[in-house]
Structures are given as structure tokens and as C-alpha cells.
Design a protein around this motif. Structure first.
Motif, mmCIF file in Angstrom:
data_model
loop_
_atom_site.group_PDB
_atom_site.id
_atom_site.type_symbol
_atom_site.label_atom_id
_atom_site.label_comp_id
_atom_site.label_asym_id
_atom_site.label_seq_id
_atom_site.Cartn_x
_atom_site.Cartn_y
_atom_site.Cartn_z
ATOM 1 N N ASP A 358 0.739 -1.303 -0.168
ATOM 2 C CA ASP A 358 -0.011 0.030 -0.122
ATOM 3 C C ASP A 358 0.863 1.231 -0.168
ATOM 4 N N GLY A 359 0.503 2.161 -0.833
ATOM 5 C CA GLY A 359 1.163 3.453 -0.967
ATOM 6 C C GLY A 359 2.140 3.543 -1.837
ATOM 7 N N TRP A 360 2.425 2.490 -2.772
ATOM 8 C CA TRP A 360 3.393 2.534 -3.542
ATOM 9 C C TRP A 360 2.618 1.999 -5.027
ATOM 10 N N SER A 361 3.143 2.361 -6.027
ATOM 11 C CA SER A 361 3.186 2.037 -7.488
ATOM 12 C C SER A 361 4.419 1.564 -7.771
ATOM 13 N N GLU A 362 4.368 0.439 -8.877
ATOM 14 C CA GLU A 362 5.584 -0.250 -9.466
ATOM 15 C C GLU A 362 5.700 -0.193 -10.773
ATOM 16 N N TRP A 363 6.803 -0.209 -11.432
ATOM 17 C CA TRP A 363 6.727 -0.354 -12.707
ATOM 18 C C TRP A 363 6.355 -1.905 -13.124
ATOM 19 N N ASN A 364 5.788 -2.081 -14.356
ATOM 20 C CA ASN A 364 5.208 -3.437 -14.424
ATOM 21 C C ASN A 364 5.868 -3.891 -15.431
ATOM 22 N N ASP A 365 7.312 -4.574 -15.491
ATOM 23 C CA ASP A 365 7.959 -5.032 -16.774
ATOM 24 C C ASP A 365 7.179 -6.159 -17.376
ATOM 25 N N GLN A 366 6.298 -7.109 -16.765
ATOM 26 C CA GLN A 366 5.841 -8.007 -17.189
ATOM 27 C C GLN A 366 4.659 -7.688 -18.305
ATOM 28 N N TYR A 367 4.152 -6.431 -17.825
ATOM 29 C CA TYR A 367 3.275 -5.799 -18.978
ATOM 30 C C TYR A 367 4.070 -5.702 -20.188
ATOM 31 N N ARG A 368 5.083 -4.977 -20.001
ATOM 32 C CA ARG A 368 6.054 -4.486 -21.194
ATOM 33 C C ARG A 368 6.278 -5.650 -21.935
ATOM 34 N N HIS A 404 -3.869 1.532 -9.423
ATOM 35 C CA HIS A 404 -2.687 2.575 -9.571
ATOM 36 C C HIS A 404 -1.495 2.062 -9.201
ATOM 37 N N SER A 405 -1.464 0.754 -8.807
ATOM 38 C CA SER A 405 -0.177 -0.118 -8.094
ATOM 39 C C SER A 405 0.628 -0.438 -9.277
ATOM 40 N N SER A 406 -0.156 -0.578 -10.513
ATOM 41 C CA SER A 406 0.736 -1.053 -11.847
ATOM 42 C C SER A 406 0.878 0.086 -12.790
ATOM 43 N N VAL A 407 1.995 0.347 -12.883
ATOM 44 C CA VAL A 407 2.593 1.412 -13.818
ATOM 45 C C VAL A 407 2.879 0.695 -15.322
ATOM 46 N N ASN A 408 1.951 0.848 -16.155
ATOM 47 C CA ASN A 408 2.144 0.078 -17.334
ATOM 48 C C ASN A 408 2.968 0.885 -18.476
ATOM 49 N N PHE A 409 3.776 0.225 -18.883
ATOM 50 C CA PHE A 409 4.675 0.931 -19.973
ATOM 51 C C PHE A 409 5.171 -0.402 -21.266
ATOM 52 N N ILE A 410 5.461 0.044 -22.364
ATOM 53 C CA ILE A 410 5.676 -0.739 -23.398
ATOM 54 C C ILE A 410 7.240 -0.384 -23.442
ATOM 55 N N THR A 411 7.385 0.834 -23.588
ATOM 56 C CA THR A 411 8.989 1.439 -23.539
ATOM 57 C C THR A 411 9.245 2.316 -22.527
ATOM 58 N N ALA A 412 10.585 2.516 -22.468
ATOM 59 C CA ALA A 412 11.172 3.550 -21.453
ATOM 60 C C ALA A 412 12.348 4.376 -21.958
ATOM 61 N N HIS A 413 13.119 5.046 -21.041
ATOM 62 C CA HIS A 413 14.399 5.567 -21.688
ATOM 63 C C HIS A 413 15.128 4.373 -22.173
ATOM 64 N N ASP A 414 15.111 3.405 -21.408
ATOM 65 C CA ASP A 414 16.011 2.233 -21.665
ATOM 66 C C ASP A 414 15.630 1.309 -22.315
ATOM 67 N N GLY A 415 16.035 1.228 -23.705
ATOM 68 C CA GLY A 415 15.636 0.123 -24.649
ATOM 69 C C GLY A 415 15.056 1.096 -25.777
ATOM 70 N N PHE A 416 14.584 0.236 -26.636
ATOM 71 C CA PHE A 416 14.122 0.537 -28.234
ATOM 72 C C PHE A 416 12.859 1.700 -27.728
ATOM 73 N N VAL A 480 -1.945 2.578 -14.459
ATOM 74 C CA VAL A 480 -1.216 3.875 -15.003
ATOM 75 C C VAL A 480 -0.619 3.797 -16.172
ATOM 76 N N PRO A 481 -0.670 4.536 -17.280
ATOM 77 C CA PRO A 481 0.091 4.362 -18.420
ATOM 78 C C PRO A 481 1.076 5.386 -18.227
ATOM 79 N N MET A 482 2.282 5.018 -18.947
ATOM 80 C CA MET A 482 3.537 5.733 -19.033
ATOM 81 C C MET A 482 4.015 5.788 -20.560
#
Length: 695
Positions: A358-368, A404-416, A480-482
């Protein structure tokens, strides 16, 4: 210290609490200073005190510049890491700066919950360095990001939260400088309280602080929140063989995790050292830094790089009940502040996705990973697709956590970049000077039939479609989309998936791509507008196929979340277990509105039939990644059959009632006696009432 780098030494005294202090009269804003620490040189005991090395104040509010790596910046000799170097580093290191107090930035009118946020991860310099509307002298600076044309673009696109790659003052690593490159991303912090000096458009003697505040004020005045990507897990000093610029010279044993022999660094970051948050003074510094950026610099949240390092105990073990987390939870200064973990590090048991609570959100690499695989055709069935689309409940739906716990992303600064995911099968990092050995090999990309850029219109059209598929999926997923800055503009790094050292056009956002990738930009803004306006597209809590009720508590016959097979209605068990299935309908609703998103990851079209009531009385296309002429004209009626285009995402708004229909009999004041009522009379009365009924 004066402008000519002369120096005046002042001795400090140690208080009973262990803090060294001194009062220096006449000091004003802009005064530069540093520390020299006299003590034992005993690497076997974790002590590397060397007064020849001028050290930065870890609490400095501003820092002048970078490092001269050809100077005597090591605390040891070239012959041995364990023998002291007695040469003075004064001419080769940056200096701390005294900064005058100034008002905090304009607060945002309403700090929105993270569930309403659309995070835009961007590099402060790279975002504006080529912007044609930003004056040349402001490009790549705090003022450049606050420029009207830039703000207008963010607002018009639908961005309400900007996440800045590190802006704590940082320097480059020696090996990067040796290749004639720089640390562009900034994950090499030297000062946790100082905004990076090189991003100032004015000067570096404290002006960077006020310029940063003006930037935050401008963003807040336009309803855009500011999140900082912070690197508290390691510092720019690297391992003990690296430069001594601040922390190591002040207290090597206190600031850093060391091996049992105390001679070497215990590194769980892959960056040479690991900051030791089990030490109370170090933890205090990090919490003080966070409070400073919230209360005095006005930021709205943090994304913690390699966050697991921050919750390791004295034995270097991961502890989810670490004092770091407890201090944050208990401090009212952090009420409403976003806390986002990159939930892993390089050490034992460092992968902590789903465990932050509780109180935290996390980058979800499994979504990516899954979404990249799905759109390149490397997945089986649609069960995992539904799980990721619904906020990854298998990972986060426990202990009362929300979507809101899951910050969804397909790309980030690191990678394609997103465009490079559909343009390259392999990385092309030759410009980094490491013979293409650096960067990840597991990119889960597909070049659509040709490696690199091409003039083939068919391939380019397909690539546009695939990027739009990923962007649409990201925005329409629960959580949460990033978005990585420039992905909505078709930004490319030429296949470089590790551009950390590329402060060049290769990494900067190119605004002229808006001409050729306008279809992607338009889709992005359309979907973000829908997400902002309609609550079912940005739910806060995990949905469990609950019937939607109207204001009076009556069931409406539809559900908050349902999965449709796009022919008969809801998905059946055998369909969930069909490994060849590539299409799925995601139905979301509340009492006021409903939406159906159609996913087809197959190359071929598939014949579908849209369901009628209670799901919908009709459908309207809001957005699609297909060509518009591939779909029937809106509105689309219930029961209508049509071919759902291959490799496409389509968002439909459903026509639904906002309240349950009332029984017809309740609307007759005095029903006729049964013996006088005929079937014809009943039909006539019912039809009359239905004509008046509002749905």
C-alpha cells in the motif's frame, strides 16, 4: 573560495551528537565551498580519509559544474587502490554553492490521484533541444521545458504528469568521458539536493534553483504534475577505485555497503557502489532530500531507480518492512506524494515486482514484455492478455491495493523506442563505442520484414499500425499508463537500445516527425481525451465482473468488466484455453456509460457480431488503429456482423441506459379489472408507455 579558486580554510568543531559545525561570518549567496576531512587512512577498516581531496557537501543546494577526469581526483595512487594519493584535487572538482532562500513554486491546484495520471517520461534537455518554437538560448533547459509552446503541446496531447529523468546534479563516468561521450540520462548522481547545473539557461551559482522552481510553477499553473526520477541507490563515485568527490571522502564506511573485509564495495546496482540505507545518517539524508524537493522545490512524486537497493538491511537482505518505507509512510510531508518503485536491483532476491504494498506503485515489466510479444505474434491465447489489460491482478490485487499499483509501459528511456520496436530485430549500438556489446539482447521486437528504415509504403503503413496498436493498448489498459517522450511522434534512435551516453540528435526528440507520424499523434490525443473524460477507462479499483447498479441500487444487467468472445457473448472456458485465439473484447462500464475495446492480434480479419442489450443498444467508433474504411460506418447496430481488421485495436462507445427500466404495471394508477382487460388493450398500453420511456 573566490573566483580565481583561491581558498580560505576554516576548522570545524564536532558537536556531542557527532555533527561537525562552524559559523563563518559574512558568507552570502553564491559563495563556493567544500570540505577537507582529516582522519585515518585505513582501507582494512573501511576508512579512506584523505585531506588532499576537496569534497562536496552532500546537502549542497547547488553545485558548480563537472569533473576534470585528467586531474588528481582519486583518493589512491595509480599503483594501488589502497595507497593514498597526496596530490590536491582542488582544481579538478566541482564546488558546493551557498543558495539564498526563495519562495516555493506555485502548488498545483489539485494533486490528482495516480489513477488519473498519464505519465510522460522525458529527458529535460532532449525534449526541447530541437524544438523549433523554443528560443535557441532556452532549448534544453528548465526554462525551455516551461516555454509556452512546450506546455501547450503537453496539454493538447493530454499529458497531465511529467516524469523527468534524473535532474539531481550528476556527472559522467570516467570510462564514458574517455570515449569522448557523456552520461546523457543522468543516472550518476553527485548531489541529492542540487538541480543539475548544466540545465540552467542562466548560470550555475544558485540560479539553477530558482529556474527549476519557475519551471515547476509553470507546469503546475497548467495542471501538470512533476515527478522526479531519483537515483538514491548509488552515487557518481563508483567503486573504491573511482573518483573521490564527496561521500567516500567523508565516510566511506557509512555511506556505502562494503564487503565483509571492508576493503571493497558490496555492489547490488551494477554501478560500482550501493548506498547503505541501513545506516541512520544515510537514511536521514535521503528522507531530507525527498522532503526538500517536495516542500521547497514543489515536486509531486518520485520514481525510485533500482528501488530494492533502498530496502536492504545491515546484512544486505531485502526487507519490505524497511525503515525507509516506514519513514515515508509516517511523514505527513509525503501525504499525496506519488511513490513509484523500479522494483528490482541487481542483487540477490532483487526482483520485487508486486511486493511493495500500500502507498506504492511499481513499474510493471511483465506488462511490457507481454504486450511486446502479443503484437509481434509471440504469445499463446488471450488469457494473459486479459490479465495484463485488467491491471495485472495476478501481481497486484492483494492487501487492498488499487489499479494505480501497476505503472504500465511498453517502452522507457532504457531500450528501443516504440517506433524502433517495429523497425529493428536487433540492437544497433555501435555509436556507444562498445562494439555493440552493451544494451539488452532480449528486445522482443519485430522489424515487420525489413531491418531498419525503408521507403516501402506497405512496410511503413504496417509499422504505423503496429505502433498505434501498442499505444492504444497502453492507454486503454487498466493501471497507470507511462508514455516515453516522443513515442507519440514516431521518435527513433536508429536502433540504439542503450542511448545512455548519446547527448546528440540520436536521443533528442525530433519535432519534424509530427508531419509523417500525425496519425499516431492524433490517435494518442483522442484516446487520452477519452480516458480523461470517462471513468470506466481509468478505474481506480480492480474490477471483478460485478453487476453495475443505478443510483437507486437496481441492477442494469451489465458488468463493470466483462470479456466478450465477439460472437456469442462472454468468453467460455474452452475459448480461454484456445492457444490459437488472437482476438478479444474488453467491456467496461459504470452506471453512466460503457465501452467495448476490440483487440485482434492476428494477421487476418475475423468475422464478429456485436451483442445487443444489456451490453448495448448501439455502438459508436471512438478510435481505431485500422484504416477507417476497414470498419462499418457508425453507428453500428447490435447483432451486426462485420470483419474485424487484422492487427487492430478499436474503441467503441456503447449506447446504454443509465437506470433500470421500471415495471410498466407500476405506472398505471388504477389497473382495469382482470376480466375487462384484453391482450389488445395490454399491448396498446405497453407500447404507449414504451414510447414515453427514457433510456
Amino acid at each position: 573560495m573566490a573566483a580565481d579558486r583561491s581558498q580560505h580554510n576554516v576548522d570545524m568543531a564536532r558537536n556531542p551528537d557527532g555533527v561537525w559545525i562552524v559559523h563563518v561570518p559574512g558568507v552570502q549567496a553564491g559563495q563556493r565551498y567544500g570540505y577537507r576531512v582529516h582522519g585515518d587512512w585505513n582501507p582494512d577498516a573501511g576508512m579512506r580519509f584523505n585531506p588532499a581531496k576537496l569534497l562536496l557537501d552532500p546537502y549542497a543546494r547547488a553545485i558548480t559544474a563537472g569533473v576534470d577526469y585528467s586531474g588528481p581526483i582519486l583518493d589512491h595512487t595509480a599503483e594501488s587502490n589502497y595507497l593514498p594519493d597526496e596530490r590536491d584535487s582542488f582544481e579538478s572538482v566541482p564546488l558546493s554553492v551557498v543558495v539564498a532562500p526563495s519562495p516555493a513554486p506555485t502548488p498545483i491546484q489539485r494533486r490528482r490521484p495516480l489513477s488519473e495520471c498519464v505519465i510522460y517520461e522525458t529527458h529535460l534537455k532532449g525534449f526541447t533541444n530541437l524544438h523549433p518554437s523554443v528560443p535557441e538560448h532556452l532549448r534544453g533547459t528548465y526554462s525551455g521545458l516551461a516555454y509556452d509552446a512546450v506546455i501547450d503541446y503537453l496539454v493538447e496531447t493530454g499529458i497531465n504528469t511529467i516524469e523527468l529523468l534524473p535532474i539531481h546534479h550528476f556527472v559522467s563516468e570516467p570510462f564514458i568521458v574517455g570515449r569522448g561521450l557523456t552520461n546523457y540520462w543522468g543516472y550518476n548522481t553527485l548531489g541529492f539536493f542540487a538541480p543539475h547545473a548544466a540545465y540552467s539557461s542562466v548560470s550555475t551559482l544558485g540560479e539553477q534553483v530558482e529556474e527549476f522552481k519557475r519551471m515547476v510553477s509553470k507546469l503546475h499553473e497548467n495542471d501538470i504534475e512533476v515527478i522526479l526520477d531519483v537515483v538514491y541507490n548509488h552515487t557518481a563515485e563508483g567503486g573504491h577505485e573511482g573518483p573521490t568527490l564527496s561521500f567516500r571522502g567523508l565516510d566511506h564506511l557509512g555511506y556505502y555497503r562494503l564487503t565483509n573485509d571492508l576493503r571493497n564495495d558490496y555492489d547490488v546496482t551494477g554501478c560500482g557502489n550501493s548506498v547503505d540505507t541501513s545506516h541512520p545518517g544515510v537514511l536521514n539524508m535521503i528522507i531530507d532530500s525527498m522532503k526538500y524537493w517536495v516542500t521547497e522545490m514543489g515536486v509531486d512524486g518520485f520514481r525510485f531507480d533500482l528501488a530494492t537497493t533502498l530496502i536492504r538491511n545491515e546484512q544486505h537482505h531485502v526487507d519490505q518492512n524497511h525503515e525507509f518505507k516506514r519513514r515515508i509512510a509516517e511523514d505527513p510531508a509525503f501525504d499525496g506524494i506519488k511513490m513509484i518503485a523500479e522494483p528490482w536491483d541487481m542483487g540477490p532476491y532483487g526482483y520485487q515486482v508486486g511486493a511493495w504494498g500500500d502507498g506504492w506503485s511499481e513499474w510493471n515489466d511483465q506488462y511490457r514484455n507481454f504486450m511486446r510479444d502479443f503484437w509481434r505474434g509471440a504469445t499463446s491465447g488471450v488469457a494473459t492478455l486479459a490479465t495484463r489489460l485488467s491491471g495485472s491482478p495476478d501481481i497486484f490485487n492483494h492487501d487492498g491495493r488499487g489499479l494505480h499499483s501497476s505503472v504500465n509501459f511498453i517502452t522507457a528511456h532504457d531500450g528501443f523506442t516504440m517506433r524502433d520496436l517495429v523497425t529493428y530485430d536487433i540492437k544497433h549500438n555501435e555509436a556507444n563505442g562498445e562494439n555493440n556489446r552493451d544494451g539488452a539482447d532480449d528486445n522482443r521486437s519485430w522489424n515487420c520484414g525489413w531491418e531498419g528504415e525503408t521507403d516501402d509504403p506497405g512496410i511503413n503503413d504496417f509499422r504505423h499500425r503496429q505502433v498505434k496498436n501498442m499505444m492504444a493498448t497502453l492507454i486503454l489498459s487498466s493501471g497507470v499508463p507511462m508514455i516515453t517522450a516522443g513515442d507519440e511522434l514516431g521518435r527513433t534512435q536508429g536502433g540504439n537500445n542503450n542511448a545512455y551516453c548519446q547527448d546528440s540528435p540520436l536521443s533528442w526528440v525530433h519535432w519534424d516527425t509530427l508531419d509523417s507520424w500525425g496519425d499516431l499523434s492524433e490517435l494518442t490525443s483522442t484516446l487520452l481525451k477519452a480516458r480523461r473524460e470517462f471513468a470506466p477507462l481509468r478505474a481506480t479499483q480492480f474490477r471483478n465482473h460485478f453487476e453495475v447498479l443505478d443510483a437507486d441500487g437496481n441492477g442494469l444487467g451489465r458488468y463493470d468488466l466483462a470479456w466478450l468472445d465477439l460472437w456469442d457473448g462472454e468468453m467460455r472456458d474452452e475459448q480461454w484455453h484456445d492457444p490459437g485465439r488472437r482476438n478479444l473484447g474488453m467491456y467496461v462500464s459504470d452506471a453512466d456509460c460503457a465501452f467495448l475495446t476490440l483487440f485482434n492480434g492476428a494477421a487476418n480479419d475475423v468475422l464478429i457480431r456485436l451483442p445487443g442489450e444489456p451490453w448495448a443498444k448501439g455502438y459508436q467508433v471512438v478510435a481505431t488503429t485500422a484504416h477507417r474504411d476497414e470498419l462499418p460506418e457508425s453507428p453500428i447496430g447490435p447483432g451486426q456482423e462485420f470483419d474485424l481488421p487484422g492487427r487492430s485495436v478499436t474503441l467503441l462507445r456503447c449506447e446504454v441506459p443509465s437506470q433500470a427500466p421500471k415495471p410498466i404495471v407500476d405506472e398505471f394508477e388504477e389497473p382495469l379489472p382482470a376480466e375487462e382487460t384484453t391482450a389488445t388493450d395490454e399491448a396498446t398500453a405497453t407500447l404507449a408507455k414504451l414510447d414515453e420511456q427514457e433510456y
